[in-house]
Design a protein around this motif. Structure first.
Motif, short mmCIF file in Angstrom:
data_model
loop_
_atom_site.label_atom_id
_atom_site.label_comp_id
_atom_site.label_asym_id
_atom_site.label_seq_id
_atom_site.Cartn_x
_atom_site.Cartn_y
_atom_site.Cartn_z
N MET A 1 0.84 -1.18 0.00
CA MET A 1 0.00 0.00 0.00
C MET A 1 0.88 1.24 0.00
N VAL A 2 0.54 2.22 -0.81
CA VAL A 2 1.31 3.45 -0.92
C VAL A 2 0.98 4.36 0.25
N ALA A 3 2.01 4.94 0.85
CA ALA A 3 1.81 5.86 1.97
C ALA A 3 1.11 7.13 1.48
N ARG A 4 0.23 7.64 2.29
CA ARG A 4 -0.51 8.85 1.95
C ARG A 4 0.42 10.05 2.02
N LYS A 5 0.39 10.88 1.00
CA LYS A 5 1.22 12.09 0.95
C LYS A 5 0.56 13.18 1.77
N SER A 6 1.32 13.80 2.65
CA SER A 6 0.80 14.91 3.43
C SER A 6 0.75 16.17 2.58
N LEU A 7 -0.32 16.90 2.70
CA LEU A 7 -0.48 18.18 1.99
C LEU A 7 -0.35 19.35 2.96
N LYS A 8 0.15 19.07 4.15
CA LYS A 8 0.25 20.06 5.22
C LYS A 8 1.02 21.32 4.81
N GLY A 9 2.05 21.18 3.98
CA GLY A 9 2.87 22.32 3.58
C GLY A 9 2.53 22.88 2.21
N ASP A 10 1.45 22.40 1.61
CA ASP A 10 1.08 22.85 0.26
C ASP A 10 0.70 24.33 0.28
N TYR A 11 0.94 25.00 -0.84
CA TYR A 11 0.57 26.41 -0.96
C TYR A 11 -0.93 26.61 -1.14
N CYS A 12 -1.64 25.57 -1.51
CA CYS A 12 -3.07 25.68 -1.80
C CYS A 12 -3.91 25.46 -0.54
N PRO A 13 -4.75 26.42 -0.17
CA PRO A 13 -5.61 26.24 0.99
C PRO A 13 -6.55 25.04 0.87
N SER A 14 -7.00 24.73 -0.33
CA SER A 14 -7.87 23.56 -0.53
C SER A 14 -7.10 22.28 -0.20
N ALA A 15 -5.86 22.18 -0.64
CA ALA A 15 -5.05 20.99 -0.37
C ALA A 15 -4.81 20.83 1.12
N ARG A 16 -4.48 21.92 1.81
CA ARG A 16 -4.26 21.82 3.26
C ARG A 16 -5.54 21.41 3.98
N SER A 17 -6.67 21.92 3.54
CA SER A 17 -7.95 21.53 4.14
C SER A 17 -8.21 20.05 3.93
N LEU A 18 -7.96 19.57 2.74
CA LEU A 18 -8.17 18.15 2.43
C LEU A 18 -7.23 17.25 3.23
N ASP A 19 -6.08 17.77 3.62
CA ASP A 19 -5.16 17.00 4.44
C ASP A 19 -5.80 16.65 5.78
N VAL A 20 -6.69 17.51 6.27
CA VAL A 20 -7.34 17.31 7.56
C VAL A 20 -8.68 16.60 7.42
N ILE A 21 -9.50 16.99 6.46
CA ILE A 21 -10.88 16.48 6.37
C ILE A 21 -11.19 15.86 5.03
N GLY A 22 -10.16 15.38 4.34
CA GLY A 22 -10.33 14.96 2.96
C GLY A 22 -10.82 13.56 2.71
N ASP A 23 -11.20 12.83 3.74
CA ASP A 23 -11.77 11.51 3.46
C ASP A 23 -13.24 11.53 3.87
N TRP A 24 -14.02 10.62 3.29
CA TRP A 24 -15.46 10.68 3.49
C TRP A 24 -15.85 10.42 4.93
N TRP A 25 -15.11 9.54 5.63
CA TRP A 25 -15.49 9.28 7.03
C TRP A 25 -15.37 10.54 7.86
N SER A 26 -14.31 11.30 7.68
CA SER A 26 -14.14 12.53 8.45
C SER A 26 -15.27 13.51 8.18
N LEU A 27 -15.63 13.67 6.92
CA LEU A 27 -16.73 14.59 6.59
C LEU A 27 -18.06 14.09 7.15
N LEU A 28 -18.28 12.78 7.14
CA LEU A 28 -19.52 12.25 7.69
C LEU A 28 -19.55 12.38 9.21
N ILE A 29 -18.40 12.28 9.87
CA ILE A 29 -18.33 12.52 11.31
C ILE A 29 -18.67 13.99 11.59
#
Length: 151
Positions: A1-29
């Motif tokens: 399985m490929v390790a998930r790439k962190s977007l924590k340092g990305d310049y894009c605010p959307s990418a940084r947001s997805l790093d925290v809440i970017g999977d469906w379980w998190s959004l459903l929680i």
């Protein structure tokens, strides 16, 4: 399985947001937290998610400051998961996801849940506006990107 790439340092605010809440379980929680669920068992029952996955997602949401742990009012060792102010800032995102689903993922006249204003019972509608209050669409916007570093 490929390790998930962190977007924590990305310049894009959307990418940084997805790093925290970017999977469906998190959004459903987060959706369920807006709906008043606070206990691990409530989230587990609502979502039908495996306990280990739920525990991991809740831990990430707490570590990211979206949820906070608070002692249950009745005392004891039980804890509640509550939305923080940062978590409450996700409300427009949740409304936008809902509106997209209503508009594009249901057949005409197909029943679905409806988000309404508590005081009036009238449906809630989200609209993107400019700083001076004018409605604006995607064709009228542009993202000013940070120049990428040259190697």
């Amino acid at each position: 399985m490929v390790a998930r790439k962190s977007l924590k340092g990305d310049y894009c605010p959307s990418a940084r947001s997805l790093d925290v809440i970017g999977d469906w379980w998190s959004l459903l929680i987060v959706r369920d937290a807006f709906d008043g669920l606070t206990r691990f068992s409530e989230f587990q029952k609502s979502l039908g998610i495996a306990k280990n996955i739920l525990a991991e997602r809740l831990r990430t949401l707490v570590d990211s400051g979206i949820l906070e742990l608070a002692p249950a009012a009745e005392g004891g060792t039980r804890m509640h998961y509550l939305l923080t102010e940062k978590g409450k800032d996700l409300f427009p995102l949740m409304v936008a996801l809902r509106q997209f689903g209503e508009r594009h993922l249901f057949a005409p006249q197909e029943e679905h849940s409806v988000l309404v204003e508590r005081a009036t019972g009238r449906p809630v509608h989200l609209e993107v506006k400019t700083h001076d209050g004018r409605a604006i669409g995607s064709d009228e916007t542009v993202i000013l990107k940070v120049p990428e570093a040259q190697d």
